[in-house]
Design a protein around this motif. Structure first.
Motif, PDB file in Angstrom:
ATOM      1  N   HIS A 182       8.650  -7.015   3.924  1.00  0.00           N
ATOM      2  CA  HIS A 182       7.388  -6.990   3.183  1.00  0.00           C
ATOM      3  C   HIS A 182       6.376  -6.039   3.795  1.00  0.00           C
ATOM      4  CE1 HIS A 182       3.611  -9.162   1.534  1.00  0.00           C
ATOM      5  NE2 HIS A 182       4.148  -8.452   0.565  1.00  0.00           N
ATOM      6  N   CYS A 183       6.350  -5.937   5.122  1.00  0.00           N
ATOM      7  CA  CYS A 183       5.367  -5.074   5.798  1.00  0.00           C
ATOM      8  C   CYS A 183       6.025  -3.932   6.555  1.00  0.00           C
ATOM      9  CB  CYS A 183       4.505  -5.892   6.751  1.00  0.00           C
ATOM     10  SG  CYS A 183       5.430  -6.605   8.151  1.00  0.00           S
ATOM     11  N   ALA A 184       7.346  -3.767   6.390  1.00  0.00           N
ATOM     12  CA  ALA A 184       8.114  -2.713   7.065  1.00  0.00           C
ATOM     13  C   ALA A 184       8.025  -2.818   8.585  1.00  0.00           C
ATOM     14  CB  ALA A 184       7.666  -1.328   6.608  1.00  0.00           C
ATOM     15  N   GLY A 185       7.831  -4.031   9.097  1.00  0.00           N
ATOM     16  CA  GLY A 185       7.819  -4.248  10.536  1.00  0.00           C
ATOM     17  C   GLY A 185       6.481  -4.024  11.206  1.00  0.00           C
ATOM     18  N   THR A 186       5.419  -3.733  10.438  1.00  0.00           N
ATOM     19  CA  THR A 186       4.114  -3.469  11.045  1.00  0.00           C
ATOM     20  C   THR A 186       3.322  -4.747  11.316  1.00  0.00           C
ATOM     21  OG1 THR A 186       3.017  -3.237   8.889  1.00  0.00           O
ATOM     22  CG2 THR A 186       3.997  -1.251   9.862  1.00  0.00           C
ATOM     23  N   GLY A 187       3.649  -5.813  10.608  1.00  0.00           N
ATOM     24  CA  GLY A 187       2.895  -7.060  10.751  1.00  0.00           C
ATOM     25  C   GLY A 187       1.617  -7.081   9.943  1.00  0.00           C
ATOM     26  N   LYS A 188       1.322  -5.989   9.235  1.00  0.00           N
ATOM     27  CA  LYS A 188       0.099  -5.874   8.441  1.00  0.00           C
ATOM     28  C   LYS A 188       0.429  -5.486   7.000  1.00  0.00           C
ATOM     29  CE  LYS A 188      -2.827  -6.463  11.920  1.00  0.00           C
ATOM     30  NZ  LYS A 188      -3.817  -7.584  11.968  1.00  0.00           N
ATOM     31  N   THR A 189      -0.379  -5.933   6.088  1.00  0.00           N
ATOM     32  CA  THR A 189      -0.265  -5.517   4.692  1.00  0.00           C
ATOM     33  C   THR A 189      -1.604  -4.964   4.235  1.00  0.00           C
ATOM     34  OG1 THR A 189      -0.784  -7.760   3.934  1.00  0.00           O
ATOM     35  CG2 THR A 189       1.551  -7.178   4.109  1.00  0.00           C
ATOM     36  N   VAL A 190      -1.530  -4.114   3.225  1.00  0.00           N
ATOM     37  CA  VAL A 190      -2.719  -3.457   2.700  1.00  0.00           C
ATOM     38  C   VAL A 190      -3.360  -4.327   1.630  1.00  0.00           C
ATOM     39  CG1 VAL A 190      -3.556  -1.441   1.436  1.00  0.00           C
ATOM     40  CG2 VAL A 190      -1.836  -1.177   3.213  1.00  0.00           C
ATOM     41  N   THR A 191      -4.680  -4.542   1.759  1.00  0.00           N
ATOM     42  CA  THR A 191      -5.403  -5.359   0.784  1.00  0.00           C
ATOM     43  C   THR A 191      -5.656  -4.582  -0.500  1.00  0.00           C
ATOM     44  OG1 THR A 191      -6.482  -6.514   2.615  1.00  0.00           O
ATOM     45  CG2 THR A 191      -7.444  -6.782   0.420  1.00  0.00           C
ATOM     46  N   ASN A 192      -6.195  -3.365  -0.361  1.00  0.00           N
ATOM     47  CA  ASN A 192      -6.463  -2.518  -1.521  1.00  0.00           C
ATOM     48  C   ASN A 192      -5.670  -1.216  -1.361  1.00  0.00           C
ATOM     49  OD1 ASN A 192      -8.501  -4.257  -2.733  1.00  0.00           O
ATOM     50  ND2 ASN A 192      -9.838  -3.629  -1.049  1.00  0.00           N
ATOM     51  N   PRO A 193      -4.535  -1.104  -2.047  1.00  0.00           N
ATOM     52  CA  PRO A 193      -3.688   0.081  -1.878  1.00  0.00           C
ATOM     53  C   PRO A 193      -4.398   1.369  -2.289  1.00  0.00           C
ATOM     54  CG  PRO A 193      -2.496  -1.683  -3.000  1.00  0.00           C
ATOM     55  CD  PRO A 193      -3.936  -2.093  -2.962  1.00  0.00           C
ATOM     56  N   CYS A 194      -4.112   2.428  -1.555  1.00  0.00           N
ATOM     57  CA  CYS A 194      -4.645   3.750  -1.869  1.00  0.00           C
ATOM     58  C   CYS A 194      -4.109   4.189  -3.230  1.00  0.00           C
ATOM     59  CB  CYS A 194      -4.219   4.742  -0.782  1.00  0.00           C
ATOM     60  SG  CYS A 194      -4.565   6.470  -1.156  1.00  0.00           S
ATOM     61  N   ARG A 195      -4.995   4.723  -4.063  1.00  0.00           N
ATOM     62  CA  ARG A 195      -4.580   5.125  -5.400  1.00  0.00           C
ATOM     63  C   ARG A 195      -3.757   6.410  -5.394  1.00  0.00           C
ATOM     64  NH1 ARG A 195     -10.542   4.627  -7.848  1.00  0.00           N
ATOM     65  NH2 ARG A 195     -10.943   5.083  -5.658  1.00  0.00           N
ATOM     66  N   ALA A 196      -3.920   7.234  -4.366  1.00  0.00           N
ATOM     67  CA  ALA A 196      -3.176   8.494  -4.318  1.00  0.00           C
ATOM     68  C   ALA A 196      -1.710   8.288  -3.938  1.00  0.00           C
ATOM     69  CB  ALA A 196      -3.832   9.457  -3.329  1.00  0.00           C
ATOM     70  N   CYS A 197      -1.456   7.383  -3.001  1.00  0.00           N
ATOM     71  CA  CYS A 197      -0.079   7.169  -2.534  1.00  0.00           C
ATOM     72  C   CYS A 197       0.456   5.793  -2.899  1.00  0.00           C
ATOM     73  CB  CYS A 197      -0.004   7.359  -1.019  1.00  0.00           C
ATOM     74  SG  CYS A 197      -0.965   6.144  -0.063  1.00  0.00           S
ATOM     75  N   HIS A 198      -0.348   5.002  -3.637  1.00  0.00           N
ATOM     76  CA  HIS A 198       0.052   3.654  -4.076  1.00  0.00           C
ATOM     77  C   HIS A 198       0.388   2.728  -2.903  1.00  0.00           C
ATOM     78  CE1 HIS A 198       0.177   5.427  -8.084  1.00  0.00           C
ATOM     79  NE2 HIS A 198       1.023   6.334  -7.631  1.00  0.00           N
ATOM     80  N   GLY A 199      -0.347   2.927  -1.803  1.00  0.00           N
ATOM     81  CA  GLY A 199      -0.175   2.047  -0.648  1.00  0.00           C
ATOM     82  C   GLY A 199       0.946   2.438   0.291  1.00  0.00           C
ATOM     83  N   GLU A 200       1.679   3.515  -0.033  1.00  0.00           N
ATOM     84  CA  GLU A 200       2.796   3.930   0.811  1.00  0.00           C
ATOM     85  C   GLU A 200       2.335   4.649   2.077  1.00  0.00           C
ATOM     86  OE1 GLU A 200       6.248   3.704   0.691  1.00  0.00           O
ATOM     87  OE2 GLU A 200       5.875   2.139  -0.794  1.00  0.00           O
TER      88      GLU A 200
END
Length: 200
Positions: free
Chosen positions: A92-110
């Motif tokens: 779900h977080c790709a191993g970072t332990g963090k998730t994005v609350t408001n995804p960037c519109r340019a990269c869609h949170g990637e």
């Protein structure tokens, strides 16, 4: 070895798994024989994923992140596989332990977008077919909050009209007259650095 046992048995470290990194890339670079022998600097264009400028690669529109609900911030999830308890990077977080609350519109949170990167590669003198040059951190950008991969530039040397190469040696064929072979002579022969005089 430690990482292998850590993944299988859930041992080691502070419990937080390493996040995924960007993929390594391979680039095939063709060189003339002169470039391979004397060395050269080349500019190459590499299509790849790069860090998003809009969010500085964070994937967040406002820079805010929250603790991943799946792994609770550890970056790892534990799965039971028969008698073994296996840990793996949280999907779900790709191993970072963090998730994005408001995804960037340019990269869609990637945190990364498709682009073409121009790089300068210094080719050392004496390279040959199959030699590889590693450019650390110049590979594909990783998911948000992770490090990029590496770029491996693989060398291929084009065939030369006059010279053939065997290791560090160059060979060329020079026709001579029968009289030169019989009586001897001094001839000018080509080299990569200009003509040279040899005695027959």
């Amino acid at each position: 070895v430690g990482d292998i046992f850590s993944d299988i048995f859930g041992m080691g470290g502070n419990g937080r798994g390493r996040a995924r990194r960007g993929s390594d890339l391979r680039y095939l670079l063709e060189l003339d024989l002169e470039e391979a022998v004397f060395g050269v600097e080349k500019h190459i264009e590499v299509p790849t994923l790069v860090a998003c400028d809009s969010c500085d690669g964070s994937g967040s529109d406002d820079g805010k992140t929250s603790t991943c609900d799946t792994c609770r911030g550890h970056g790892r999830v534990r799965m039971q596989n028969g008698i073994f308890s296996v840990q793996q990077a949280c999907p779900h977080c790709a191993g970072t332990g963090k998730t994005v609350t408001n995804p960037c519109r340019a990269c869609h949170g990637e945190g990364r977008v498709n682009d073409e990167r121009t790089l300068e590669v210094k080719i050392p003198a004496g390279v040959d077919n199959g030699d590889r040059i590693r450019l650390t951190g110049q590979g594909e950008a990783g998911p948000a909050g992770t490090v990029p991969g590496d770029l491996y530039v693989e060398v291929r040397v084009r065939e030369h009209a006059i010279f053939t190469r065997e290791g560090d040696d160059l060979f060329c064929e020079v026709p001579i007259r029968f009289a030169h072979a019989t009586l001897g002579a001094e001839l000018n022969v080509p080299t990569l650095g200009g003509e040279a005089k040899i005695s027959i």
